[in-house]
Design an enzyme around this catalytic site. Structure first.
Site, short mmCIF file in Angstrom:
data_model
loop_
_atom_site.label_atom_id
_atom_site.label_comp_id
_atom_site.label_asym_id
_atom_site.label_seq_id
_atom_site.Cartn_x
_atom_site.Cartn_y
_atom_site.Cartn_z
CE LYS A 105 -15.80 45.41 -23.68
NZ LYS A 105 -14.99 45.53 -22.45
NE ARG B 170 -10.31 44.62 -27.20
CZ ARG B 170 -11.13 43.82 -26.51
NH1 ARG B 170 -12.16 43.29 -27.10
NH2 ARG B 170 -10.87 43.59 -25.25
NE ARG C 133 -14.21 38.47 -16.32
CZ ARG C 133 -13.98 39.17 -17.40
NH1 ARG C 133 -14.99 39.75 -18.04
NH2 ARG C 133 -12.75 39.33 -17.84
NE ARG D 102 -11.70 36.70 -19.91
CZ ARG D 102 -12.18 37.75 -20.54
NH1 ARG D 102 -13.50 37.89 -20.66
NH2 ARG D 102 -11.39 38.67 -21.05
NE ARG E 128 -8.11 41.89 -20.33
CZ ARG E 128 -8.99 41.37 -19.47
NH1 ARG E 128 -8.57 40.70 -18.41
NH2 ARG E 128 -10.28 41.50 -19.66
P1 AP5 Z 1 -18.06 41.76 -17.83
O1 AP5 Z 1 -19.45 41.99 -18.31
O2 AP5 Z 1 -17.48 40.40 -17.97
O3 AP5 Z 1 -17.07 42.89 -18.44
P2 AP5 Z 1 -16.52 43.10 -19.91
O4 AP5 Z 1 -16.54 44.55 -20.20
O5 AP5 Z 1 -17.22 42.19 -20.88
O6 AP5 Z 1 -15.02 42.63 -19.67
P3 AP5 Z 1 -14.02 41.75 -20.54
O7 AP5 Z 1 -12.85 41.46 -19.66
O8 AP5 Z 1 -14.70 40.55 -21.15
O9 AP5 Z 1 -13.64 42.75 -21.65
P4 AP5 Z 1 -12.42 42.73 -22.51
O10 AP5 Z 1 -12.82 43.71 -23.55
O11 AP5 Z 1 -11.11 42.95 -21.91
O12 AP5 Z 1 -12.30 41.17 -22.95
P5 AP5 Z 1 -12.66 40.39 -24.30
O13 AP5 Z 1 -13.19 39.08 -23.90
O14 AP5 Z 1 -13.40 41.23 -25.25
O15 AP5 Z 1 -18.01 42.20 -16.27
C1 AP5 Z 1 -16.81 42.10 -15.53
C2 AP5 Z 1 -17.15 41.73 -14.08
O16 AP5 Z 1 -17.88 42.82 -13.49
C3 AP5 Z 1 -18.07 40.49 -13.92
O17 AP5 Z 1 -17.70 39.82 -12.76
C4 AP5 Z 1 -19.49 41.08 -13.78
O18 AP5 Z 1 -20.33 40.25 -13.03
C5 AP5 Z 1 -19.20 42.40 -13.06
N1 AP5 Z 1 -20.10 43.50 -13.42
C6 AP5 Z 1 -20.55 43.81 -14.66
N2 AP5 Z 1 -21.32 44.92 -14.62
C7 AP5 Z 1 -21.36 45.30 -13.31
C8 AP5 Z 1 -22.00 46.40 -12.61
N3 AP5 Z 1 -22.73 47.32 -13.28
N4 AP5 Z 1 -21.80 46.50 -11.28
C9 AP5 Z 1 -21.03 45.58 -10.59
N5 AP5 Z 1 -20.42 44.52 -11.19
C10 AP5 Z 1 -20.58 44.40 -12.55
O19 AP5 Z 1 -11.19 40.22 -24.92
C11 AP5 Z 1 -10.23 39.36 -24.36
C12 AP5 Z 1 -8.97 39.32 -25.24
O20 AP5 Z 1 -9.33 38.82 -26.55
C13 AP5 Z 1 -8.33 40.68 -25.52
O21 AP5 Z 1 -7.44 41.05 -24.51
C14 AP5 Z 1 -7.64 40.42 -26.87
O22 AP5 Z 1 -6.46 39.66 -26.68
C15 AP5 Z 1 -8.64 39.54 -27.59
N6 AP5 Z 1 -9.65 40.30 -28.36
C16 AP5 Z 1 -10.99 40.30 -28.17
N7 AP5 Z 1 -11.59 41.09 -29.06
C17 AP5 Z 1 -10.63 41.62 -29.83
C18 AP5 Z 1 -10.64 42.54 -30.91
N8 AP5 Z 1 -11.77 43.09 -31.37
N9 AP5 Z 1 -9.42 42.88 -31.45
C19 AP5 Z 1 -8.28 42.33 -31.02
N10 AP5 Z 1 -8.20 41.46 -30.00
C20 AP5 Z 1 -9.37 41.10 -29.41
#
Ligand code: AP5
Length: 215
Positions: free
Chosen positions: A13, A85, A124, A157, A168
């Site tokens: 994402k 979410r 990552r 991270r 998660r």
């Molecule tokens: P990446 O693009 O970083 O993936 P992502 O989907 O953004 O993963 P996240 O871990 O950031 O998502 P998340 O939803 O768990 O975390 P968030 O920060 O929102 O890609 C991942 C890896 O794959 C990278 O190395 C990339 O290079 C590689 N890659 C990407 N695309 C690829 C492809 N097509 N092919 C090969 N490799 C690829 O949330 C973190 C924490 O914050 C949560 O756990 C929660 O505690 C809190 N939080 C955040 N938002 C909320 C909310 N709305 N409500 C409540 N708590 C929240």
């Protein structure tokens, strides 16, 4: 137009949202990035969020919805990464956009199997200065462990440890998956295979946006 990127942790994402924001001039709202930034600065919000983010639990809805209200004050096209979410957050977003005479036009759901996700997240690395996302296998930095853009040392991270990733994923299944039905009923859900190469996923999302814009 306003867009949501929905999908499990590590599906890509953030990677896609950053490219899309540049090409289409969306204002990018990543609740994960906002929370990590607040945690790092030890703000009141950061201190409240830290205990949830650390163990991969969702931060309470009221905190997240306050963040969204604060960050969406202008009439800009928005792309939301990692928000909503929960169904409660989705209803909050609907309320906020309606109040401003706007709408949510498309929800891009990226899907991918869990083994790929665990592999991607454990490899990552992120630049703590500019936020650029790398992968040691599929998208490695050019110069050792340094960011290509700002030469800062890359970081892993804290929530990218295997046991936290599994937590998660469980929370995603329980609390976020119900959103698929929520948005399917509104007929704005687009399902895209996130396990395909990064460029291919990008082109598919791009086609959806161009079609939505021309309708
Ligand atoms: P990446 O693009 O970083 O993936 P992502 O989907 O953004 O993963 P996240 O871990 O950031 O998502 P998340 O939803 O768990 O975390 P968030 O920060 O929102 O890609 C991942 C890896 O794959 C990278 O190395 C990339 O290079 C590689 N890659 C990407 N695309 C690829 C492809 N097509 N092919 C090969 N490799 C690829 O949330 C973190 C924490 O914050 C949560 O756990 C929660 O505690 C809190 N939080 C955040 N938002 C909320 C909310 N709305 N409500 C409540 N708590 C929240």
């Amino acid at each position: 137009m306003n867009l949501v990127l929905l999908g499990p942790p590590g599906v890509g994402k953030g990677t896609q949202a950053n490219h899309l924001a540049k090409e289409f001039d969306f204002k990018l709202i990543s609740t994960g990035d906002i929370l990590r930034n607040q945690v790092q600065k030890n703000t009141t919000l950061g201190l409240k969020a830290k205990k949830f983010v650390k163990i991969g639990k969702l931060v309470p809805d009221n905190i997240i919805l306050d963040i969204i209200v604060t960050h969406t004050k202008n009439n800009h096209p928005y792309i939301f990464d990692g928000f909503p979410r929960t169904v409660k957050q989705a209803m909050g977003l609907e309320h906020t956009t309606k109040k401003r005479g706007l709408s949510l036009d498309a929800v891009i759901y990226l899907y991918c199997n869990e083994n790929v996700i665990i592999e991607r997240l454990s490899k990552r690395r992120v630049c703590p200065l500019c936020g650029k996302i790398y992968n040691l296998i599929t998208n490695p930095p050019k110069n050792g462990n340094k960011c290509d853009l700002c030469n800062e040392s890359l970081k892993q991270r804290e929530d990218d440890r295997e046991e936290i990733i599994k937590n998660r994923l469980k929370i995603y299944q329980r609390q976020t998956m119900p959103l698929l039905e929520f948005y399917e009923q509104k007929r704005i859900l687009h399902k895209i295979d996130g396990s395909k190469p990064e460029k291919q996923v990008y082109e598919t999302i791009r086609d959806v946006i161009l079609k939505e814009r021309s309708d």
